[in-house]
Design a protein around this motif. Structure first.
Motif, PDB file in Angstrom:
ATOM      1  N   UNK A 166      13.840  -4.107  -5.634  1.00  0.00           N
ATOM      2  CA  UNK A 166      12.541  -4.013  -4.971  1.00  0.00           C
ATOM      3  C   UNK A 166      12.569  -2.961  -3.859  1.00  0.00           C
ATOM      4  N   UNK A 167      11.487  -2.183  -3.768  1.00  0.00           N
ATOM      5  CA  UNK A 167      11.266  -1.300  -2.630  1.00  0.00           C
ATOM      6  C   UNK A 167       9.862  -1.600  -2.111  1.00  0.00           C
ATOM      7  N   UNK A 168       9.716  -1.673  -0.789  1.00  0.00           N
ATOM      8  CA  UNK A 168       8.438  -1.969  -0.151  1.00  0.00           C
ATOM      9  C   UNK A 168       7.926  -0.718   0.549  1.00  0.00           C
ATOM     10  N   UNK A 169       6.656  -0.397   0.354  1.00  0.00           N
ATOM     11  CA  UNK A 169       6.041   0.722   1.070  1.00  0.00           C
ATOM     12  C   UNK A 169       4.901   0.189   1.925  1.00  0.00           C
ATOM     13  N   UNK A 170       4.756   0.761   3.120  1.00  0.00           N
ATOM     14  CA  UNK A 170       3.706   0.357   4.059  1.00  0.00           C
ATOM     15  C   UNK A 170       2.835   1.568   4.390  1.00  0.00           C
ATOM     16  N   UNK A 171       1.696   1.712   3.757  1.00  0.00           N
ATOM     17  CA  UNK A 171       0.789   2.796   4.146  1.00  0.00           C
ATOM     18  C   UNK A 171       0.062   2.468   5.448  1.00  0.00           C
ATOM     19  N   UNK A 172      -0.293   3.502   6.225  1.00  0.00           N
ATOM     20  CA  UNK A 172      -1.228   3.325   7.338  1.00  0.00           C
ATOM     21  C   UNK A 172      -2.653   3.444   6.793  1.00  0.00           C
ATOM     22  N   UNK A 173      -3.583   3.951   7.594  1.00  0.00           N
ATOM     23  CA  UNK A 173      -4.940   4.203   7.115  1.00  0.00           C
ATOM     24  C   UNK A 173      -4.891   5.278   6.022  1.00  0.00           C
ATOM     25  N   UNK A 174      -5.610   5.037   4.933  1.00  0.00           N
ATOM     26  CA  UNK A 174      -5.600   5.940   3.782  1.00  0.00           C
ATOM     27  C   UNK A 174      -7.032   6.415   3.518  1.00  0.00           C
ATOM     28  N   UNK A 175      -7.194   7.711   3.283  1.00  0.00           N
ATOM     29  CA  UNK A 175      -8.515   8.249   2.982  1.00  0.00           C
ATOM     30  C   UNK A 175      -8.427   9.132   1.748  1.00  0.00           C
ATOM     31  N   UNK A 176      -9.580   9.514   1.217  1.00  0.00           N
ATOM     32  CA  UNK A 176      -9.619  10.374   0.043  1.00  0.00           C
ATOM     33  C   UNK A 176     -10.745   9.958  -0.885  1.00  0.00           C
ATOM     34  N   UNK A 177     -10.952  10.703  -1.962  1.00  0.00           N
ATOM     35  CA  UNK A 177     -11.984  10.339  -2.932  1.00  0.00           C
ATOM     36  C   UNK A 177     -11.827   8.895  -3.410  1.00  0.00           C
TER      37      UNK A 177
END
Length: 335
Positions: A166-177
């Motif tokens: 397992x690998x965990x990713x933590x995005x912050x605020x995300x924008x885009x189409x």
């Protein structure tokens, strides 16, 4: 290059649909997507829809049985009650991992999507992977408990984190189409009004374009050194709200009146907006929980670990990313 079979949950949503496009671009032989109802943004893509939800263990079993990589992106980001967060972010994740453990214990990698909101309060202002989890919102708490559940002993054996790659990713605020929450800021500015909390002068926000995020997610899943690790995947630069405002106005090609909101008013405003949503039967992006995060939670994260372990770099600058995003909103008739 044939990279085998990928299974994606949440592929019909904003981040998940961009992730699916990235997997197809990289040449995965088959991309399976859990689909509850409509294909939405997956319409027309060369994917294999898997009809069902996290309560259908038989459906999950067939979806993960011979998958090389599993990307768990699905989750609840807004809800009025804790039970919805618990079911959508904790129970669903554990159901998926339990099925993988039984049906495909030799899977190459399982990527779990968490959030910067899991960190919550962070005295230094910039979160790292070593920052303690002190979430402020119910959403952040559900993501923090989800992460903790990965490493907690189970009633019938060792933690999932010891049994699966397992690998965990933590995005912050995300924008885009296709993004629909930060979009409300762009819509407000397009109408001639730009609300900013405080002065907006100092950098206080990690803001990642969705294509940078999904590229980092796939890189993390394909790396040999990421198993058992957690990573922030965000922007290398921290942005001020004035920078975001200026990039937005340039993309829109117009002017707007900037309204500075005193920080102490953010939570009362969130409560009022949520109340108005109740009257119309909606749960707006700005609510009491989100206002609490805006006021008190950490909104910046360092990406040094991702850069070191699998070479992550931000490729899309703020001005370019907002220009593209506004153009998409206009093309779709959102603006």
């Amino acid at each position: 290059m044939n990279r085998g079979v990928a299974f994606v949950t949440g592929g019909t949503g904003f981040i998940g649909s961009h992730l699916v496009e990235e997997l197809l671009r990289r040449g995965y032989r088959e991309v399976r997507c859990l689909v509850r109802k409509e294909l939405r943004w997956l319409e027309g893509l060369d994917i294999v829809p898997v009809r069902g939800d996290f309560s259908r263990i038989d459906v999950l079993w067939e979806a993960v049985r011979d998958a090389d990589v599993v990307f768990h992106v699905a989750g609840v980001t807004r809800a009025r009650d804790w039970a919805t967060f618990e079911q959508g972010n904790i129970t669903a994740t554990l159901n998926l991992l339990g099925t993988i453990l039984e049906a495909n214990p030799n899977v190459r990698k399982v990527l779990i999507t968490s959030s910067l909101a899991a960190v919550g309060y962070c005295p230094g202002g910039v979160a790292t992977e070593e920052s303690p989890l002190r979430p402020i919102s119910a959403y952040g708490r559900s993501k923090a408990l989800m992460e903790q559940a990965l490493r907690a002993p189970r009633a019938d054996g060792p933690p999932f984190a010891e049994l699966l790659p397992i690998v965990v990713v933590r995005p912050p605020a995300v924008y885009g189409p296709r993004e629909a929450d930060i979009y409300t800021f762009f819509r407000t500015v397009s109408r001639g009004l730009c609300p900013i909390v405080g002065s907006g002068r100092r950098p206080e926000l990690s803001l990642v374009h969705v294509r940078d995020l999904v590229r980092g997610m796939v890189d993390a899943a394909e790396s040999d050194v990421t198993t058992g690790q957690t990573y922030f995947i965000g922007s290398e630069q921290f942005y001020s709200w004035r920078e975001i405002r200026d990039a937005t106005l340039k993309a829109l090609g117009r002017r707007a009146l900037t309204v500075h909101i005193p920080p102490f008013l953010v939570e009362p405003i969130g409560a009022l907006v949520e109340l108005a949503g109740r009257l119309t039967g909606t749960y707006p992006p700005l609510n009491r929980e989100k206002a609490r995060e805006i006021r008190h939670a950490c909104k910046m994260c360092a990406v040094d670990k991702a850069r070191r372990d699998f070479g992550y770099r931000q490729q899309i600058g703020l001005e370019e990313g907002i220009q593209e995003t506004i153009a998409w909103y206009r093309q779709q008739g959102w603006l």
